[in-house]
Scaffold this active site. Structure first.
Site, PDB file in Angstrom:
ATOM      1  N   THR A 103       7.903  -0.048   3.260  1.00  0.00           N
ATOM      2  CA  THR A 103       7.762  -0.413   4.664  1.00  0.00           C
ATOM      3  C   THR A 103       8.940  -1.317   4.987  1.00  0.00           C
ATOM      4  OG1 THR A 103       5.362  -0.247   4.631  1.00  0.00           O
ATOM      5  CG2 THR A 103       6.328  -1.576   6.383  1.00  0.00           C
ATOM      6  N   LYS A 178       4.918   3.205  11.090  1.00  0.00           N
ATOM      7  CA  LYS A 178       4.291   2.243  10.191  1.00  0.00           C
ATOM      8  C   LYS A 178       4.128   0.886  10.877  1.00  0.00           C
ATOM      9  CE  LYS A 178       2.415   0.652   6.468  1.00  0.00           C
ATOM     10  NZ  LYS A 178       3.034   0.582   5.139  1.00  0.00           N
ATOM     11  N   LYS A 246       6.068 -10.014   6.062  1.00  0.00           N
ATOM     12  CA  LYS A 246       7.355  -9.340   6.278  1.00  0.00           C
ATOM     13  C   LYS A 246       7.238  -8.239   7.317  1.00  0.00           C
ATOM     14  CE  LYS A 246       8.082  -5.981   3.732  1.00  0.00           C
ATOM     15  NZ  LYS A 246       7.816  -4.525   3.686  1.00  0.00           N
TER      16      LYS A 246
END
Length: 303
Positions: A103, A178, A246
């Site tokens: 990701t 995502k 993150k």
């Protein structure tokens, strides 16, 4: 035309963590010759036992592979293993394919795609959702960006790892999808944790509560799969808190670029930052209950 065949197409895999280990294992089970690299070689032991060859650098992975998969922790990690004289791109043969399942930043996916194209190499961004359970059971949701003929040719690999496989569009589209996924999870986890806190404070039996609410309009993957773990004080990571922070940072950066206000996600990131400060950075995302409970003076683990 790219042709992929078990027992013939050579696969390279970089990143054998919580999810990568299972995903790589499924490809080995499907019959693909496998070369792997991980910064902590001991984490690759189970894959070596399955027949994978362990090497000491991303360069060696690329030199020995037709398809090069990466699933690492952070965008900087991906940049490090991809670019430079020792990276996968400089050592990948023309006609090979880089498939990133980290990701990561949509902009980095586009950067890799463009750099790969200049070298006659294909690139696909294919982040996943489903956590350690989905990876282990080969039923991940895989969201994919890149050139559609290449994505279609990779179907034998997708089938070995996932259940919901959707082409989203050109390079970067998988990563953008995502980010939608992570936004949904972030705010949803706040609701799951606050609801369980409410149920506990009201004196309800939480497993019994889940029987009522889990199958109705309030049901969700997080409630079904992580609700019981929250009740049992099980913070084992299907996905690390620090990685989730993150991801939320990437979404907020992209949102700023697009002129979007995302107050719910901003709140979620702040709560997870607090959770990390409490020492839960390497726990699973369900550990959010600890930070929220503390705000109300509840020691959740010792309730």
């Amino acid at each position: 035309m790219l042709t992929i065949e078990a027992n013939k197409t050579r696969i390279g895999w970089i990143g054998t963590g919580v999810m990568g280990r299972s995903m790589c294992g499924h490809l080995i089970d499907a019959g693909f010759p496998m070369t792997i690299y991980n910064r902590s070689p001991e984490k690759a032991g189970s894959l070596v036992a399955k027949g994978a060859s362990l090497v000491s650098s991303p360069k060696e992975v690329a030199q020995r592979s037709d398809l090069i998969f990466t699933i690492v922790g952070f965008p900087d990690d991906l940049r490090q293993v991809t670019f430079g004289p020792e990276g996968t791109l400089a050592n990948a043969a023309a006609g090979s394919v880089l498939i990133d399942m980290t990701t990561s930043q949509p902009s980095l996916a586009v950067e890799i795609y463009q750099a790969a194209k200049e070298r006659g190499v294909q690139s696909v961004d294919a982040p996943v959702s489903g956590g350690d359970i989905g990876a282990r059971e080969a039923r991940l949701s895989i969201m994919i960006g890149g050139d559609k003929p290449v994505v279609d040719a990779l179907q034998p690999c997708w089938d070995a790892m996932g259940k919901t496989i959707v082409y989203q569009g050109p390079a970067g589209s998988g990563q953008h999808t995502k980010m939608v996924n992570q936004t949904l999870i972030a705010t949803g986890m706040i609701g799951v944790c606050e609801a369980l806190l409410y149920g506990y404070k009201a004196g309800l039996d939480l497993p019994t509560v889940l029987k009522s609410v889990g199958s109705g309009a309030a049901g969700s993957w997080s409630l079904t799969n992580l609700g019981p773990k929250i009740i049992d004080n099980d913070y084992d990571p299907g996905f690390f808190v620090e990685h989730f922070i993150k991801d939320m940072g990437i979404v907020l950066d992209e949102s700023h670029r697009m002129g979007l206000s995302m107050p719910g996600l901003a709140l979620g990131k702040q709560l997870y930052e607090a959770l990390k400060a409490q020492g839960h950075g390497r726990d699973g995302t369900q550990a959010l209950i600890a930070a929220l409970a503390q705000m109300s003076g509840i020691d959740w683990s010792n309730r």
